[in-house]
Design an enzyme around this catalytic site. Sequence first.
Site, PDB file in Angstrom:
ATOM      1  N   ASP A  35       0.834  -1.187   0.000  1.00  0.00           N
ATOM      2  CA  ASP A  35       0.000   0.000   0.000  1.00  0.00           C
ATOM      3  C   ASP A  35       0.878   1.249   0.000  1.00  0.00           C
ATOM      4  O   ASP A  35       2.091   1.175   0.163  1.00  0.00           O
ATOM      5  CB  ASP A  35      -0.895   0.019   1.241  1.00  0.00           C
ATOM      6  CG  ASP A  35      -2.194  -0.749   1.044  1.00  0.00           C
ATOM      7  OD1 ASP A  35      -2.496  -1.110  -0.100  1.00  0.00           O
ATOM      8  OD2 ASP A  35      -2.899  -0.990   2.038  1.00  0.00           O
ATOM      9  N   LYS A  62      -2.947   3.597  -3.174  1.00  0.00           N
ATOM     10  CA  LYS A  62      -4.080   4.431  -3.562  1.00  0.00           C
ATOM     11  C   LYS A  62      -3.875   5.838  -3.033  1.00  0.00           C
ATOM     12  O   LYS A  62      -3.380   6.030  -1.926  1.00  0.00           O
ATOM     13  CB  LYS A  62      -5.385   3.853  -2.995  1.00  0.00           C
ATOM     14  CG  LYS A  62      -5.657   2.414  -3.413  1.00  0.00           C
ATOM     15  CD  LYS A  62      -6.844   1.846  -2.669  1.00  0.00           C
ATOM     16  CE  LYS A  62      -7.066   0.377  -3.041  1.00  0.00           C
ATOM     17  NZ  LYS A  62      -8.184  -0.227  -2.271  1.00  0.00           N
ATOM     18  N   MET A 169      -9.449   8.982   7.994  1.00  0.00           N
ATOM     19  CA  MET A 169      -9.814   9.468   6.660  1.00  0.00           C
ATOM     20  C   MET A 169     -10.912  10.530   6.759  1.00  0.00           C
ATOM     21  O   MET A 169     -11.842  10.566   5.957  1.00  0.00           O
ATOM     22  CB  MET A 169     -10.268   8.304   5.757  1.00  0.00           C
ATOM     23  CG  MET A 169      -9.216   7.232   5.575  1.00  0.00           C
ATOM     24  SD  MET A 169      -9.847   5.727   4.787  1.00  0.00           S
ATOM     25  CE  MET A 169     -10.771   4.984   6.146  1.00  0.00           C
TER      26      MET A 169
END
Length: 252
Positions: A35, A62, A169
């Site tokens: 990641d 991402k 997030m």
Amino acid sequence: MTGFVSLVGAGPGDPGLLTLRGLRALQEADVIVADRLGARAVLDGLAAEGVTLDAEIVDVGKTPGHHAVPQDAINELLVTLAQDGKRVVRLKGGDPYVFGRGAEELEHCRAHGVDAEIVPGVTSAIAVPAIAGIPLTHRGIATSFTVVTGHDQIGEIGGGRDHTVVLLMGVGTLAHSAMVLARGERGADCPVAVVEDGFGDGQRVTIGTLASIAHQAARRKVRSPAVVVVGDVVALSVYAPEELRASVPASS
């Protein structure tokens, strides 16, 4: 011969917080599927400390709003590599089971006859507040905590200021989250901290209240990755202003 997949939690990005079991998996791997957040920083940190990994590294990181490699493709990649006889480490930021889609990847591997395991990691939900001096629980101040994703707009979260809320997030939805939480028992003057880039070079702490934090974050141009903490425990931080610290009852 079918290989093996280890879903390894990289922690928040500090190689010192990678578990020993996770490090051993990396050292034994043929391929590391990594990641962006946490995972990449750990690999770079290990290299800087002289730790040599022989595995091929495949970056599937991402960025907000852009998934270079879709989740379905990641799932298929893990299976394909293992079916080719590879020992695969899927290196995920934080902990694979805390908003990490680890269970989905594990299920996909096993559904295709690939043996897989979970190696837990230190979640940023706990580690990042800690480096800002914020315990999620504290005797006499907070007895419980909830971790939620702020990726989508949150609904009502019960409890008062003694029930700590951690938003992962959550920068993009911070104004909405603050408004929702202020409506309940916590109130508009409930302390809030935003810890940016925990364990990274850009680490920064912004502290305010549910009434003020969205404005403060906009003024300071707060950016992801960041962890948001809501509750009286925020006032225990060394970064909290004196007036905020004085507003919280002493532990007993």
